[in-house]
Design an enzyme around this catalytic site. Structure first.
Site, PDB file in Angstrom:
ATOM      1  N   TYR A 101      25.887  -6.949 -40.232  1.00  0.00           N
ATOM      2  CA  TYR A 101      26.671  -8.177 -39.992  1.00  0.00           C
ATOM      3  C   TYR A 101      26.349  -9.287 -41.003  1.00  0.00           C
ATOM      4  O   TYR A 101      25.367  -9.215 -41.700  1.00  0.00           O
ATOM      5  CB  TYR A 101      26.639  -8.627 -38.538  1.00  0.00           C
ATOM      6  N   GLU A 102      27.229 -10.236 -41.080  1.00  0.00           N
ATOM      7  CA  GLU A 102      27.190 -11.259 -42.156  1.00  0.00           C
ATOM      8  C   GLU A 102      27.255 -10.613 -43.533  1.00  0.00           C
ATOM      9  O   GLU A 102      26.735 -11.164 -44.509  1.00  0.00           O
ATOM     10  CB  GLU A 102      25.945 -12.147 -42.052  1.00  0.00           C
ATOM     11  N   GLY A 103      27.952  -9.490 -43.644  1.00  0.00           N
ATOM     12  CA  GLY A 103      28.089  -8.802 -44.923  1.00  0.00           C
ATOM     13  C   GLY A 103      27.064  -7.696 -45.050  1.00  0.00           C
ATOM     14  O   GLY A 103      25.866  -7.949 -45.033  1.00  0.00           O
TER      15      GLY A 103
ATOM     16  N   GLN B 140      26.318  -7.673 -49.997  1.00  0.00           N
ATOM     17  CA  GLN B 140      25.312  -8.564 -50.581  1.00  0.00           C
ATOM     18  C   GLN B 140      25.021  -8.169 -52.022  1.00  0.00           C
ATOM     19  O   GLN B 140      24.873  -9.016 -52.910  1.00  0.00           O
ATOM     20  CB  GLN B 140      23.985  -8.493 -49.797  1.00  0.00           C
TER      21      GLN B 140
END
Lengths: 595, 595
Positions: A438-440, A445
């Site tokens: 999550y969050e990429g 990243q």
């Protein structure tokens, strides 16, 4: 079942010696951040984490959340704990003072957030999402909306969410389809969002959703996405709660971990359309989102540190108590605690060394962010902003990938009982498993790292960092200490691998982007491994001077742990270099049908 | 939710080209193992795995087993599937013909067992434990007990268990406390055993427990442990079932994975004492247990291969279907299936390359075992037995440690939906998590490897293997192919690392056993990584000659996959070498209080 004790000694070391807390405290606006205050905050937070959040962590996992007719019930104890959390001012602590926060440097809140995440990761996500929504509103919202929502969101009376993902739009937000139709001063939002962390729950009286959607005339792709604030209950001009908005939690997910945190499918506008207010400019929603995403990415990286620390404490406690077998080589005498067996020590050292390196990296990055925010000199601000931008995907990607291994090792230390859920080691591994996603994802990243952070400035920021590493190498060599020489040798290998891989990337990125991307994740891991090694080397330099201090044991352990990192972890740099510089061809060679 | 399709093409390649099926089939007693028969067996087994076992795998995970008043109920569909399994003769297939098995080489049953484990790991454990008990009885039981139990255990009408662990006796069986009091021709057993796989269930009419216990006059430690056969229902002289024995399932564990497989706490002798019969000599129980443990260790290693294959198939299916984002570097055009994104390919290649190397190693080891069993020449038998002994802990340790990473990567390929239980990727990771623990943790395997398998014969078996690797290196160099040259370079680095680490271990083991043990797990991983790399190199040599064959795509993929392994996996050898040769000091340096 062990509890959690915040590692304040190592936190303070990382803050003071590696991240430079004194320099941060000397920046304008940070006058309050005195050493005494910092220690007092950490002590109080540690108490709250141990006494309030850690005890309900396993319960949250076992019981999970339930969703019935759109209402989500959290696990026993969560509501009460959240009440105490808000009441004690912990929710507001990291926010800026304008709307009720304490305005302390990120470096300090980072240490506190690590405690929330370690003691109860599922619980901590509610604050994380709320603070993300606060950041987006604070930076991009209208004055009316700031006044309307921020005070209660900062205090935690209301919580916040980020509504980005749709089933066809995961990593690729350009595919977002949720619609926003203008109507007077507001918009009518319709669409379905998935994976909404704390999207619905029973801990606060209102939930403020930040929602990505498209205006009717919006261009396709990422340049046609706008950000809206869409409250669960509409808020009257006097600040009181009005009627229920047209949005509902359709269901919650059955996940591998973080069971205590409800992950909602949110249906907006199934009737007349949910009322939402534009945040920032039309079609610039993604840019607004990025404000909070960078914070969130650092915070998820910090989750990697935190959940690893929790797993380490649990494994260490077990290894000290569990008695099994004679020491290796002994032919008589009784069995001993398994911490005395070399392979168990190796596992514990591996956990410990990685965790300390990860913590150092996360805190160091928080300090870069603080300097970028508050330094009086614009060129210093720019330099530290570049460093923050460079390190953010590394903290997110590397600390979370490490957490997968470390929490798994935590189970391994336990042997058979590790696999039994009641022991508690499994939960940490299951909870950790979301952090690389999550969050990429780590892949996202890594693409951000090689593209926006390395190729775009032609490696300028990396080279600044490499220059700092070279200074450390010189200091290690000059110290005249055998252990530091070993560390220097390993760090030199690491920096050369990073340098060579960076040069290869810069030469490759434009002309052969697929080959560059094939090595993106190895590059991210290389970056984290070497930068972590550099910070551990700096830690060893500090420690060497403190071996006669009253706290000598801490420094002896730090120096040995840095050597362990140099001998067992940092050599991985060569594997990554090889994969990056020579390995793209075999990643890309196979026809899709041949897999 | 994807299904499972047995990778028969790669299985046959590993059997024929790397393990030497033709040579195994030419050994006395293996005349039946013709190529046609082997293919027919694999085809039928593949069908059974896909049609009967795979469809109930997720159900077993979701529903688990329940225990009420000592009776264990398995998940829906398990009883019926087990009935078909027994009826079709699959349970008997790997056993020797004397009691109803087919007496086929292990190499063939290894491929079939991989299918059971991949399609339904929890289900497959019942057969694995039964066959282990069969092996112990067959090798050490009295004629009476063999006649009494084996025919129905081989057929699968009755199942078997291994009762080793007690709460204070996990890795250290010397601490076993369960008692056996002599009474006429039998013994009365009392004690509590934990972690008993398929210890109680509803799939068979009787369960035959193999139990470790101590006689009243037994010496302390491992030399005072005896093995007993303790049936759930006593068996009358005519083979009919008699009265219930005094043993009961006290509870079953709540585990992270393999929910479909009940893990029982077994209470023996809570009333008059459970009736058991001595197997083999008194006080020699551990030696008897080792007979089945080596088989079981290879089989658990094979679980690592199997569950990884399952995770790979699931991830591959998703990567082909899921459409998200443009290809890297494209500025126009629509989104593509994620298998076209380099980082997803990298993950899939990493899974694929490791799985093929692991399969090759497991099958190669099975062939060593077959040769050790059936070769007419005693010195050949001894040589291959030494190779089997050497490789068994490597297969167990390395394939299962890899499986942790591979099944985790399987989740990662899915992104967010990978973390949702319904997707099915989580189950594979949760199931895989036990494989590095049971039948001896990786640490136990590694100590076995460095002690009994390397130090004891002064590295003789390792050196034989290294000599074979050097032959392969020469063949790679002689091939005049650039890709094979790359592979040769990497393999050379690997073999040198293995050689150097072995020399260091031999020099260290006796005088400094703790330092040797500190590097034991890195040595095991080094061993697996290099031996897997050697087999992949051999595979590439075979493939090079087949690039014009009708099956050219398979061989092209094999050669590319071998190169990927050489560039991305085999370089890890240097990290392990460093940890072994230089890293023991920092593993052992810290005082216990300083962790």
């Amino acid at each position: 079942m062990t509890t959690y004790v915040a590692p304040t000694r190592d936190m303070l070391f990382a803050m003071n010696e590696l991240a430079g807390l004194a320099a941060i405290a000397a920046l304008p606006g940070n006058e309050e951040a005195t050493p005494d205050l910092v220690e007092a905050i950490l002590e109080e937070a540690a108490k709250f984490a141990t006494e309030v959040l850690a005890p309900i962590n396993a319960q949250g996992d076992r019981q999970g959340c339930t969703c019935k007719d759109g209402a989500v019930t959290t696990a026993d104890g969560f509501q009460a704990a959240y009440g105490k959390f808000v009441e004690s001012g912990w929710n507001a602590m990291p926010a800026s003072p304008e709307f009720g926060g304490q305005g302390l440097p990120s470096l300090i809140s980072t240490a506190v957030l690590e405690m929330w995440k370690a003691s109860n990761m599922a619980f901590s996500l509610c604050q994380m999402l709320t603070l993300g929504a606060v950041a987006a509103l604070e930076n991009h919202g209208s004055d009316r909306d700031k006044q309307r929502y921020l005070p209660k969101m900062v205090s935690g009376e209301w919580t916040g969410t980020m509504n980005l993902t749709e089933s066809q739009a995961g990593s690729d937000l350009s595919a977002v389809r949720t619609k926003a139709e203008p109507e007077g001063d507001h918009y009518r939002i319709t669409g379905t969002k998935i994976f909404i962390t704390w999207g619905e729950h029973d801990m606060a009286e209102n939930i403020i959703h930040m929602v990505l959607a498209r205006l009717p005339d919006a261009p396709e792709g990422t340049k046609g996405i706008s950000l809206f604030v869409v409250p669960k209950f509409l808020v009257n001009a006097d600040g009181s709660l009005g009627r229920r908005n047209d949005l509902v939690c359709a269901s919650i997910e059955h996940k591998m971990g973080i069971h205590g945190s409800p992950t909602a499918v949110m249906a907006f506008g199934e009737n007349e359309g949910a009322i939402g207010y534009l945040v920032g400019e039309a079609n610039r929603g993604l840019a607004c989102m990025f404000t909070m995403m960078n914070h969130a990415r650092l915070n998820v990286g910090l989750e990697g540190v935190a959940i690893s620390e929790r797993a380490y404490q649990q494994a260490l406690g077990f290894a000290r108590e569990r008695v099994q077998s004679r020491p290796i080589g002994a032919t008589s005498g009784g069995p001993v605690a398994i911490i005395r067996h070399p392979d168990v020590r190796r596992m514990l050292m591996n956990m410990k060394a990685r965790i300390e390196a990860m913590r150092a990296l996360a805190y160091f990055t928080a300090a870069q962010m603080d300097t970028a925010h508050s330094h009086p000199d614009a060129s210093e601000r720019a330099k530290h902003q570049a460093m923050t931008d460079l390190l953010t995907p590394v903290v997110k990607g590397w600390c979370t990938e490490n957490a997968l291994d470390i929490t798994s090792t935590g189970i391994q230390v336990h042997g058979g009982v590790g696999f039994i859920e009641e022991t508690g080691a499994c939960q940490h591994m299951r909870d950790a498993r979301i952090t690389t996603i999550y969050e990429g994802t780590t892949g996202i990243q890594a693409n951000d790292l090689i593209g926006r952070k390395v190729a775009r400035d032609q490696g300028a920021a990396v080279k600044l960092l490499l220059a700092e590493m070279n200074d450390t190498l010189a200091a290690l060599e000059a110290a005249g200490d055998n252990e530091l020489k070993v560390i220097a040798g390993s760090l030199l290998g690491g920096t050369l691998a990073l340098e060579k891989s960076t040069d290869w990337l810069l030469a490759t990125y434009d002309q052969d982007p697929a080959s560059a991307a094939a090595g993106a994740v190895p590059y991210l891991k290389l970056f984290g491994t070497v930068t972590g090694g550099w910070l551990m080397a700096r830690a060893a330099l500090v420690a060497m001077k403190m071996l006669e201090s009253p706290d000598a044991d801490f420094y002896r352990a730090k120096k040995i742990t840095a050597r362990f990192y140099a001998e067992h972890v940092l050599p991985e740099a060569q594997v990554y270099r090889e994969a990056i510089v020579s390995g793209a061809g075999s990643v890309l060679a196979l026809d899709e049908t041949m897999f």
